[in-house]
Design an enzyme around this catalytic site. Structure first.
Site, PDB file in Angstrom:
ATOM      1  N   GLU A  98     -12.359  26.432  -5.894  1.00 11.08           N
ATOM      2  CA  GLU A  98     -12.136  25.198  -6.634  1.00 11.08           C
ATOM      3  C   GLU A  98     -13.581  24.601  -6.911  1.00 11.08           C
ATOM      4  O   GLU A  98     -13.862  24.119  -8.000  1.00 11.08           O
ATOM      5  CB  GLU A  98     -11.381  24.155  -6.025  1.00 11.08           C
ATOM      6  N   ASP A 124      -8.820  27.325  -2.160  1.00  5.79           N
ATOM      7  CA  ASP A 124      -9.022  25.847  -2.347  1.00  5.79           C
ATOM      8  C   ASP A 124      -9.529  25.526  -0.814  1.00  5.79           C
ATOM      9  O   ASP A 124      -8.844  25.530   0.204  1.00  5.79           O
ATOM     10  CB  ASP A 124      -7.404  25.388  -2.440  1.00  5.79           C
ATOM     11  N   THR A 156      -7.047  16.980  -0.731  1.00  2.00           N
ATOM     12  CA  THR A 156      -8.439  16.173  -0.255  1.00  2.00           C
ATOM     13  C   THR A 156      -8.104  14.639   0.002  1.00  2.00           C
ATOM     14  O   THR A 156      -8.569  14.072   0.579  1.00  2.00           O
ATOM     15  CB  THR A 156      -9.458  16.074  -1.292  1.00  2.00           C
ATOM     16  N   ILE A 207     -10.388  22.763   0.544  1.00  4.44           N
ATOM     17  CA  ILE A 207      -9.543  21.736   1.160  1.00  4.44           C
ATOM     18  C   ILE A 207      -8.617  21.151   0.051  1.00  4.44           C
ATOM     19  O   ILE A 207      -8.906  20.772  -1.153  1.00  4.44           O
ATOM     20  CB  ILE A 207     -10.350  20.495   1.452  1.00  4.44           C
ATOM     21  N   ASP A 208      -7.342  21.613   0.189  1.00  2.00           N
ATOM     22  CA  ASP A 208      -6.258  21.308  -0.535  1.00  2.00           C
ATOM     23  C   ASP A 208      -5.796  19.848  -0.148  1.00  2.00           C
ATOM     24  O   ASP A 208      -5.476  19.801   0.925  1.00  2.00           O
ATOM     25  CB  ASP A 208      -5.205  22.372  -0.886  1.00  2.00           C
TER      26      ASP A 208
HETATM   27  N1  LIG Z   1      -2.360  14.701 -11.943  1.00  2.00           N
HETATM   28  C1  LIG Z   1      -1.961  15.590 -11.245  1.00  2.00           C
HETATM   29  N2  LIG Z   1      -0.925  16.455 -11.224  1.00  2.00           N
HETATM   30  C2  LIG Z   1      -0.662  17.536 -10.414  1.00  2.00           C
HETATM   31  N3  LIG Z   1      -1.581  17.764  -9.562  1.00  2.00           N
HETATM   32  C3  LIG Z   1      -2.895  17.210  -9.423  1.00  2.00           C
HETATM   33  C4  LIG Z   1      -3.118  16.161 -10.263  1.00  2.00           C
HETATM   34  N4  LIG Z   1      -4.371  15.650  -9.903  1.00  2.00           N
HETATM   35  C5  LIG Z   1      -4.818  16.515  -8.943  1.00  2.00           C
HETATM   36  N5  LIG Z   1      -3.921  17.674  -8.584  1.00  2.00           N
HETATM   37  C6  LIG Z   1      -3.830  18.692  -7.528  1.00  2.00           C
HETATM   38  O1  LIG Z   1      -3.026  18.274  -6.528  1.00  2.00           O
HETATM   39  C7  LIG Z   1      -3.504  18.921  -5.583  1.00  2.00           C
HETATM   40  C8  LIG Z   1      -3.167  18.391  -4.332  1.00  2.00           C
HETATM   41  O2  LIG Z   1      -1.606  18.613  -4.235  1.00  2.00           O
HETATM   42  P1  LIG Z   1      -0.641  17.689  -3.340  1.00  2.00           P
HETATM   43  O3  LIG Z   1      -0.106  16.659  -4.400  1.00  2.00           O
HETATM   44  O4  LIG Z   1       0.466  18.906  -3.158  1.00  2.00           O
HETATM   45  O5  LIG Z   1      -1.192  17.180  -2.246  1.00  2.00           O
HETATM   46  C9  LIG Z   1      -4.882  18.697  -5.589  1.00  2.00           C
HETATM   47  O6  LIG Z   1      -5.783  19.601  -4.840  1.00  2.00           O
HETATM   48  P2  LIG Z   1      -7.038  19.383  -4.296  1.00  2.00           P
HETATM   49  O7  LIG Z   1      -6.717  18.038  -3.342  1.00  2.00           O
HETATM   50  O8  LIG Z   1      -7.608  20.571  -3.747  1.00  2.00           O
HETATM   51  O9  LIG Z   1      -8.081  18.741  -5.209  1.00  2.00           O
HETATM   52  C10 LIG Z   1      -5.227  18.763  -7.244  1.00  2.00           C
HETATM   53  O10 LIG Z   1      -5.606  20.043  -7.742  1.00  2.00           O
HETATM   54 MG   LIG Z   2      -5.818  21.749  -4.188  1.00  2.00          MG
HETATM   55 MG   LIG Z   3      -9.250  21.260  -3.095  1.00  2.00          MG
HETATM   56 MG   LIG Z   4      -9.833  18.806  -5.543  1.00  2.00          MG
END
Ligand SMILES: Nc1ncnc2c1ncn2[C@@H]1O[C@H](COP(=O)(O)O)[C@@H](OP(=O)(O)O)[C@H]1O
Ligand SMILES: [Mg+2]
Ligand SMILES: [Mg+2]
Ligand SMILES: [Mg+2]
Length: 384
Positions: free
Chosen positions: A107, A169, A174, A171-172
């Site tokens: 990422e 990823d 964040t 940190i998924d």
């Molecule tokens: N508007 C949006 N719609 C859907 N997913 C989004 C978004 N903005 C960010 N994300 C994604 O949602 C991820 C987090 O998923 P969740 O909602 O399941 O916690 C984020 O990963 P990162 O935190 O790695 O950036 C990002 O990639």
């Molecule tokens: Mg993510």
């Molecule tokens: Mg991430």
């Molecule tokens: Mg991110």
């Protein structure tokens, strides 16, 4: 603590439903063919090691973050020293283990870090990475700031349908990480465009089911490592390294008894649409909202039966947000499709080319869930 902020955006529709697993193997060969079973033992060991080290780095940063109470209300997608540190560490470990055949789709990149004023944060990241490598002790190196920036940028591969590519990823979730909630380090391996291995480190996920009463008790230990190799099932072990147990998705067949997961962030998934779907299915329990691919991990061990991810129009899903979670759930007996019932296709580069939304459940519930999703999407569209 310095925090840079990034943002993303943007999806489509097609083909009849198939209800395939996301890494469905090719049709069986004729009986005379020689079957060569692919082993990913070395890759799995390296992936578990890299993700566990990264999880430790993230835990350290999250603790410091919470103590210094640095948080932000900015609603752009955040990136922290821990995202960069985790990516540099995983990238470094994988490159050491597979020097001849290394491709990583990840990422983050070092663009913002190389800008004026980025030096201090790069030094912090470098220290975090070196501290982690020292504690591990397998690699006798001290990385320079430039080594760390290069390790981050080694995640610039485009992936695709040929050869092997790691997908990370760092940190998924964040946003969850910044709140002190759930997040995951998600690492997968693509071979010929299919996910063949996935590891999900979830440092804040309780070892016992989220549905168990008393999960907030101080005695409830947290820190789970889920892992799966194609054809081998899904396992979970404590992040501290003790032994692994095989996990299975929920066997619930009656949707009224199913509980479902969705994103904590309403901007990431349309909560009104999932309520409509839940209502059609007769789901009684309120949704469990948690961040990150910890949802896939929790679902793989049966904590809930359904995960709905229904992003707003225009959002394009990235492969690193689903690759590891997808194999962890499907190897535990679950099904992962897009909202048109198609398996997720990880072979097209960084983005998943899919119909609006991802739906995840067990094989029994999928037909009912799929119908409820289609009807609800149509109803919502005609009411606009
Ligand atoms: N508007 C949006 N719609 C859907 N997913 C989004 C978004 N903005 C960010 N994300 C994604 O949602 C991820 C987090 O998923 P969740 O909602 O399941 O916690 C984020 O990963 P990162 O935190 O790695 O950036 C990002 O990639
Ligand atoms: Mg993510
Ligand atoms: Mg991430
Ligand atoms: Mg991110």
């Amino acid at each position: 603590m310095s925090i840079n902020w990034l943002r993303f955006v943007c999806p489509s529709l097609k083909k009849p439903p198939l209800f395939h697993l996301c890494h469905l193997p090719p049709p069986p060969p004729p009986s005379s063919a020689v079957i060569v079973a692919m082993s990913y033992d070395k890759e799995l060991a390296a992936a578990k090691k890299a993700a566990s080290l990264a999880a430790r780095l993230c835990q350290k940063v999250q603790k410091a973050l919470l103590q210094s109470d640095v948080q932000s209300k900015n609603d752009k997608s955040p990136v922290t020293v821990a995202d960069y540190g985790s990516q540099a560490l995983v990238s470094f470990v994988l490159q050491q283990e597979f020097p001849d055949n290394f491709s990583l789709v990840a990422e983050e990149d070092s663009k913002d870090l190389r800008k004026d004023g980025g030096q201090e944060i790069v030094e912090r990241i470098t220290k975090l990475v070196n501290d982690s490598l020292t504690i591990d002790g397998s690699y006798n190196v001290t990385l320079s700031t430039e080594d760390v920036l290069k390790a981050i940028d080694n995640g610039r591969s485009e992936g695709g349908s040929q050869g092997r590519h790691w997908v990370l990823d760092p940190i998924d979730g964040t946003k969850g990480f910044l709140r002190g909630d759930q997040y995951a380090i998600a690492l997968a391996l693509l071979d010929g465009g299919k996910v063949v291995l996935g590891v999900l480190a979830c440092p804040n996920l309780p070892l016992t089911s989220l549905s168990d009463a008393g999960r907030h008790s101080p005695n409830n230990k947290v820190g789970c490592l889920f892992f799966a190799v194609v054809g081998g099932g899904t396992y979970m072990q404590p992040l501290d390294g003790s032994s692994a147990v095989k996990v299975q998705v929920s066997a619930v067949e009656n949707p009224e008894e199913a509980s479902f997961f969705e994103s904590y962030e309403a901007a990431h998934s349309m909560h009104d649409l999932s309520s409509l779907i839940a209502q059609k299915l007769g789901v009684k329990a309120p949704p469990v909202r948690i961040d990150s691919q910890a949802k896939y991990g929790a679902l793989s061990r049966g904590d809930g039966a359904i995960y709905l991810r229904l992003p707003h129009k225009g959002y394009r899903e990235k492969i690193w947000d689903h690759a590891a979670g997808c194999i962890v759930v499907s190897e535990a007996g679950g099904v992962v499709t897009d909202a048109a019932g198609q398996p997720l296709d990880f072979s097209k580069g960084k983005y998943l080319d899919l119909d609006t939304g991802i739906i995840v459940t067990n094989q029994k519930l999928m037909p009912l869930l799929f119908n409820a999703v289609r009807k609800s999407i149509q109803e919502k569209a005609s009411s606009l």
